[in-house]
Design a protein around this motif. Structure first.
Motif, short mmCIF file in Angstrom:
data_model
loop_
_atom_site.label_atom_id
_atom_site.label_comp_id
_atom_site.label_asym_id
_atom_site.label_seq_id
_atom_site.Cartn_x
_atom_site.Cartn_y
_atom_site.Cartn_z
N ASN A 7 24.99 164.42 120.19
CA ASN A 7 26.13 164.26 121.08
C ASN A 7 27.00 163.08 120.67
OD1 ASN A 7 25.44 166.40 122.82
ND2 ASN A 7 23.87 165.14 123.79
N SER A 8 26.41 162.10 120.00
CA SER A 8 27.15 160.94 119.53
C SER A 8 26.55 160.48 118.22
CB SER A 8 27.13 159.82 120.57
OG SER A 8 25.80 159.44 120.86
N PRO A 42 33.63 167.66 117.63
CA PRO A 42 33.90 166.33 118.18
C PRO A 42 32.63 165.57 118.58
CG PRO A 42 35.38 167.96 119.15
CD PRO A 42 34.33 168.72 118.39
N ARG A 43 32.48 164.36 118.02
CA ARG A 43 31.37 163.49 118.38
C ARG A 43 31.89 162.06 118.46
NH1 ARG A 43 29.71 167.82 119.00
NH2 ARG A 43 27.71 168.76 118.38
N ARG A 44 31.40 161.30 119.43
CA ARG A 44 31.85 159.92 119.58
C ARG A 44 31.01 158.98 118.72
NH1 ARG A 44 35.40 157.67 122.65
NH2 ARG A 44 35.57 159.49 124.01
N LYS A 46 29.13 155.72 117.99
CA LYS A 46 28.48 154.64 118.70
C LYS A 46 28.06 153.53 117.72
CE LYS A 46 28.64 156.32 122.88
NZ LYS A 46 27.43 156.69 123.61
N ASP A 63 40.03 160.61 116.57
CA ASP A 63 40.88 160.71 117.77
C ASP A 63 42.03 161.68 117.54
OD1 ASP A 63 39.23 158.96 119.08
OD2 ASP A 63 40.47 157.20 118.72
N THR A 81 35.54 155.66 118.72
CA THR A 81 36.46 156.73 118.37
C THR A 81 35.70 158.06 118.33
OG1 THR A 81 36.10 156.29 116.01
CG2 THR A 81 37.99 155.23 117.05
N VAL A 82 36.46 159.16 118.31
CA VAL A 82 35.87 160.50 118.26
C VAL A 82 36.17 161.11 116.91
CG1 VAL A 82 35.87 162.81 119.24
CG2 VAL A 82 36.03 160.82 120.74
N THR A 83 35.14 161.47 116.16
CA THR A 83 35.32 162.10 114.85
C THR A 83 35.18 163.61 114.98
OG1 THR A 83 32.97 161.93 114.31
CG2 THR A 83 34.39 160.07 113.69
N ASP A 84 35.83 164.32 114.05
CA ASP A 84 35.86 165.78 114.11
C ASP A 84 36.29 166.30 112.74
OD1 ASP A 84 35.76 168.35 115.05
OD2 ASP A 84 37.44 168.15 116.44
N LYS A 233 39.69 150.69 122.50
CA LYS A 233 38.68 151.57 123.10
C LYS A 233 37.63 150.80 123.88
CE LYS A 233 40.65 154.95 120.84
NZ LYS A 233 41.71 155.72 121.49
#
Length: 292
Positions: A7-8, A42-44, A46, A63, A81-84, A233
């Protein structure tokens, strides 16, 4: 562990997928970028990612903004940030390091103009090195890996932090070169954030109220909070608490000050209040941290 179940992006999760050189869940060095555990969903983040592409190409979004990476490029992906949409060319090679925020903050604790470095990496997550700079960075990474892989070294983490700091200084030198060659002006939000960080650096030991920092910047606490969160953020209180926590760790590790004296130094009401604050942010008591 399947990356689809993540999830992250944390160092702990990354270590379940890739068994690279590491220091607990504080740092993970991956010497083959093809093994980098970033998803195409999408994963945040950490943790913080710092990488160097040496061959081929890569593509990813942070993002929702897409970035292309080629040989000789440095990649910085910040925590929060969110990577994808992560994709690599078949010949893509490189080295990357995943760092916990605490490990990175301890590494650069003596470095001035942190806000400028932080802002640059937010607006320039990919930038190019000269061949000489690539050679220098690869030399840094080789020595860092050597020290990470020496678990019997009593001062291993401290040596790795010192080596990392040397590499960050060289990267910062590249940043100053790029900034000098460009003419992009700082936005108002970035300027507020930079001023806020400088205020925190100078006052966190005795002032932790967001309202006070807003007063110094002649803006409302709400506007300060919204602006800092937009740029970094993180909320202002998170930044302040991080500075306080880091200072506590430094004092516990590098001085003979009693916990009561540290509480007085950092203007806590009493030793008990400091202990609760430290345990909430670090996960152990000040005494246990000092013993560890």
């Amino acid at each position: 562990m399947d990356i689809k179940n993540i999830n992250s992006i944390t160092i702990e999760n990354a270590r379940k997928i890739y068994h690279g050189s590491h220091i607990d869940n504080e740092l993970l060095l991956i010497d083959d970028m093809g093994d980098l555990p970033l998803p195409n969903e999408p994963r945040r983040m950490k943790c913080l990612l710092l990488g160097l592409c040496t061959h081929g190409k890569a593509q990813y979004s942070v993002d929702t903004e897409e970035h292309l990476v080629k040989a000789g490029d440095v990649i910085i992906i910040n925590e929060g940030t969110v990577t994808d949409n992560y994709m690599l060319s078949p010949d893509c090679k490189g080295v990357c390091i995943l760092l916990s925020y605490d490990f990175f903050r301890e590494t650069i604790k003596g470095m001035h103009e942190l806000s400028q470095l932080f802002l640059f990496s937010r607006t320039h997550p990919v930038f190019s090195l000269s061949q000489e700079e690539v050679t220098t960075m690869m030399a840094h990474l080789k020595v860092i890996k050597c020290k990470i892989d020496a678990p019997g070294h009593h001062f291993r983490a401290d040596v790795v932090r010192a080596l990392m700091l040397a590499m960050v200084y060289d990267i910062s030198n590249v940043i100053y070169r790029i900034q000098a060659a460009g003419d992009k002006r700082q936005t108002r939000a970035e300027a507020i954030f930079a001023s806020f960080i400088k205020l925190v650096e100078n006052n966190f030991r005795h002032e932790r109220r967001v309202g006070w920092y807003g007063e110094q910047l002649c803006i409302t606490p709400k506007y300060l909070s919204e602006t800092v969160k937009l740029v970094s953020k993180r909320t202002p209180i998170e930044w302040i608490d991080n500075y306080v926590t880091l200072e506590m760790r430094v004092l516990l590790r590098n001085t003979n000050m009693s916990i009561k004296e540290i509480a007085q130094e950092l203007h806590f009401p009493n030793q008990s209040f400091l202990g609760k604050f430290f345990k909430e942010h670090v996960g152990m008591s000040p005494s246990d941290y000092r013993k560890s």
